[in-house]
Design an enzyme around this catalytic site. Structure first.
Site, short mmCIF file in Angstrom:
data_model
loop_
_atom_site.label_atom_id
_atom_site.label_comp_id
_atom_site.label_asym_id
_atom_site.label_seq_id
_atom_site.Cartn_x
_atom_site.Cartn_y
_atom_site.Cartn_z
N TYR A 26 -11.65 0.83 5.31
CA TYR A 26 -10.36 1.55 5.27
C TYR A 26 -10.49 3.05 5.53
CZ TYR A 26 -8.87 -2.88 3.28
OH TYR A 26 -8.60 -4.21 3.10
N ASN A 77 3.00 -0.94 5.15
CA ASN A 77 1.74 -1.66 5.07
C ASN A 77 1.84 -2.50 3.80
OD1 ASN A 77 -0.80 -2.68 4.73
ND2 ASN A 77 -1.87 -0.78 5.21
N HIS A 83 0.10 -11.53 3.70
CA HIS A 83 -0.38 -12.90 3.97
C HIS A 83 0.15 -13.92 2.97
CE1 HIS A 83 -2.98 -10.30 6.24
NE2 HIS A 83 -3.53 -9.82 5.14
N ASP A 90 11.72 -11.75 3.02
CA ASP A 90 13.16 -11.93 2.89
C ASP A 90 13.86 -10.61 2.60
OD1 ASP A 90 12.92 -14.65 3.35
OD2 ASP A 90 13.10 -15.22 1.24
N HIS A 103 -1.32 -2.08 9.73
CA HIS A 103 -2.54 -2.45 9.01
C HIS A 103 -3.65 -1.50 9.45
CE1 HIS A 103 -0.68 -5.86 7.25
NE2 HIS A 103 -0.20 -6.18 8.43
N SER A 105 -6.94 -1.85 8.94
CA SER A 105 -8.06 -2.61 9.49
C SER A 105 -7.53 -3.60 10.54
CB SER A 105 -8.78 -3.37 8.38
OG SER A 105 -7.92 -4.33 7.78
N ARG A 114 -6.38 -13.65 6.65
CA ARG A 114 -5.66 -12.40 6.98
C ARG A 114 -4.99 -12.48 8.36
NH1 ARG A 114 -7.45 -8.78 2.97
NH2 ARG A 114 -9.55 -9.29 2.29
O1 CA2 Z 1 -5.78 -3.34 6.82
C1 CA2 Z 1 -4.81 -3.19 6.06
O2 CA2 Z 1 -4.13 -2.16 6.05
C2 CA2 Z 1 -4.48 -4.27 5.03
O3 CA2 Z 1 -3.06 -4.36 4.96
C3 CA2 Z 1 -5.06 -3.82 3.71
C4 CA2 Z 1 -4.92 -4.85 2.60
C5 CA2 Z 1 -5.45 -6.21 3.07
O4 CA2 Z 1 -5.20 -7.20 2.06
C6 CA2 Z 1 -4.79 -6.66 4.36
O5 CA2 Z 1 -5.37 -7.89 4.75
C7 CA2 Z 1 -5.02 -5.62 5.45
C8 CA2 Z 1 -5.72 -4.45 1.36
C9 CA2 Z 1 -5.36 -3.11 0.82
C10 CA2 Z 1 -6.39 -2.73 -0.19
O6 CA2 Z 1 -6.76 -1.41 0.04
C11 CA2 Z 1 -7.90 -0.94 -0.51
C12 CA2 Z 1 -8.29 0.31 -0.14
C13 CA2 Z 1 -9.45 0.84 -0.63
C14 CA2 Z 1 -10.22 0.11 -1.51
C15 CA2 Z 1 -9.84 -1.14 -1.89
C16 CA2 Z 1 -8.68 -1.67 -1.39
#
Ligand code: CA2
Length: 147
Positions: A26, A77, A83, A90, A103, A105, A114
């Protein structure tokens, strides 16, 4: 009555941890950095931003419903709710505002769970895997579509 010139920026569960863990996925930017980036991007087009981040689905849904009153679009986001959440989908469909899904990532290069988004087909803009900079591009695209 004047036309609202405001976007709602929504960050879902765990995005408050940005910049503190998993920088290899991230990056190093924090949630505050993201909010500043979107605010500056929108301000350059004369648009304000209201930001919400929550780890609670209902808080996000209430913020989305409230956007009906005074926002012209939503940059979101949804985090892991992307997912899993029919109710978030809704809510977005229910307010009939243009939605940009971001997103950080590239979810398509990660685990299979994902790869599916409940949000994708209620969003008109999708920016995936461009890091935090993707929030700026999503904001610009959403505003381009509105003007
Ligand atoms: O890539 C993205 O922005 C996601 O939406 C991030 C979500 C993940 O579940 C999606 O599949 C993709 C997770 C967010 C968690 O963010 C963190 C950031 C730093 C450390 C831990 C979690």
């Amino acid at each position: 009555m004047s036309i609202p010139r405001r976007l709602l920026l929504v960050n879902g569960p765990n995005l408050n941890l940005l910049g503190t863990r998993e920088p290899e996925i991230y990056g190093h930017a924090t949630l505050a950095d993201v909010e500043e980036l979107v605010t500056a991007t929108a301000a350059a087009r004369g648009v304000e931003v209201r930001s919400v981040q929550s780890n609670h689905e209902g808080v996000l849904i209430d913020a989305i419903h409230a956007a009906r009153e005074d926002c012209i679009g939503i940059v979101i986001n949804p985090g892991g709710l992307t997912h899993t959440s029919v109710v978030l989908r809704d809510a977005l469909a229910g307010v009939s505002l243009p939605v940009a899904e971001v997103h950080i990532s590239n979810v398509f290069e990660r685990e299979a769970f994902r790869h599916h988004s409940y949000i994708a087909d209620v969003a008109s803009v999708h920016v995936i895997g461009e890091g935090v900079a993707g929030y700026a591009r999503a904001t610009q695209q959403l505003l381009d579509n509105l003007t």
